[in-house]
Design an enzyme around this catalytic site. Structure first.
Site: not given
Ligand SMILES: NC(=O)CC[C@H](N)C(=O)O
Length: 345
Positions: A28, A42, A75, A108-109, A181, A302
């Site tokens: 992103t 987007y 990602s 970010t994923d 995340k 456990e």
């Molecule tokens: N906020 C993001 O970067 C998510 C965008 C995309 N799903 C990625 O991980 O690249």
């Protein structure tokens, strides 16, 4: 930057500024939407790295910055091959005398996986900073510009050395080992279960704590000696779960299966026999937890791990446990050694 006297003549005029390389991989932070209101709908991985750098003119005051477009992907499509390629590039740059710090821009994923991977395998004390954004640069109140500005500042700073791979999002300095995340719609998306290492504000770092786990220079893993990662897969624990996924993953060649368990890595009595059978066939069973704010899985709580020869991931979430197992299995297949590694990293 420290330069031996004999080399001074070769150092160019901008040598007073640290040299930072930005390795761009997509996400992103390189995303673009149809209009300024599109903060959540987007396309990721559209904007080239040179344009990202040009969008922050004051970067030049901080460091001599250059960019390399390593990938241009979202990602969630990262593979083990992408990790190895990126890791080797980071390690090669870190060895260069004319590189003081490295920034990796990333979706970010799976950012938390890549940051932990680099933390495990890149032998350097130079700052390596992984950064992304939650809104594309085309949106109102986009967060990528400040996140990237902070990342370059951290990568250029002496006091960020030797602290392992760092993640700078939302003004926080987090360890790439711990950070995850936690929420996918807020700019405050990344948190460490044990808290951030510090804050970066207006380009200055404020440190509060240090990583306790082995990383980078102190790691027994080295990307220069790794060509492929071991196949490690994840299966999810939930009510009414059966053993189908575990068998299917093992049939496809998984050398270890991360049990993304409920609570403290608990295992349904409908699944235990399958996991014991798979272990007897050589597949490592690694109990982790999918609780959101951070799991904490201990041996023989456990489940009788000693008796079954299973492993526990301790506080690593399932996706981070996959990374460590995939790296560790390149060196050893011994379960005692693997468990030691899970305590130490
Ligand atoms: N906020 C993001 O970067 C998510 C965008 C995309 N799903 C990625 O991980 O690249």
């Amino acid at each position: 930057m420290l330069v031996a006297a004999g080399f001074l003549a070769a150092v160019p005029a901008f040598a007073d500024k640290p040299n930072v390389v930005i390795l761009a991989t997509g996400g992103t932070i390189a995303g673009a939407g149809a209009d300024v209101a599109k903060s959540a709908t987007y396309q990721a991985a559209k904007v080239p790295v040179d344009k990202l750098i040009a969008g922050i003119p004051t970067l030049g005051d901080v460091a001599q910055v250059r960019g390399e477009q390593v990938f241009q992907i979202a990602s969630e499509s990262f593979t083990n091959e992408h990790l190895v390629t990126l890791g080797k590039r980071v390690a090669a740059l870190a060895k260069q005398r004319d590189v003081d710090g490295i920034v990796v821009t990333h979706g970010t994923d799976t950012l938390e996986e890549t940051a932990y991977f680099l933390n495990l395998v890149v032998h350097t004390d130079k700052p390596v900073v992984v950064v992304g954004s939650m809104r594309p640069g085309t949106a109102m109140s986009a967060d990528g510009m400040l996140n990237l500005f902070n990342a370059v500042n951290v990568a250029a700073s002496q006091d960020a050395r030797g602290k392992g791979v760092l993640v700078t999002m939302n003004d926080e300095l987090n360890s790439g080992r711990d950070v995850s995340k936690m929420v996918n719609i807020k700019t405050e998306a990344f948190k460490s279960p044990w808290g951030p290492l510090g804050m970066v504000v207006e380009g200055k770092n404020y440190w509060f704590r240090l990583p306790a786990k082995r990383h980078t220079l102190n790691s027994e893993f080295d990307i220069d000696k790794i060509e492929t990662l071991a196949p490690v897969e994840i299966a999810y624990g939930y009510g009414n779960v059966g053993d189908t996924a575990y068998h299917a993953l093992a049939d496809k060649g998984a050398k270890a299966i991360i049990h993304a368990g409920t609570g403290n890595g608990s295992v349904s009595n409908r699944v235990v026999p399958a996991l014991r059978e798979l272990r007897s066939k050589g597949v490592h069973i690694i109990r982790s937890s999918h609780v959101n704010a951070g799991g904490f899985v201990l041996r023989n709580a456990e489940q009788p791990d000693d008796q079954y020869d299973w492993l526990v991931a301790h506080d690593l979430n399932p996706q981070k446990a996959r990374i460590l197992a995939a790296v560790a299995l390149t060196k050893t297949n011994d379960s005692k050694e693997l468990q030691r590694i899970f305590w130490e990293y």
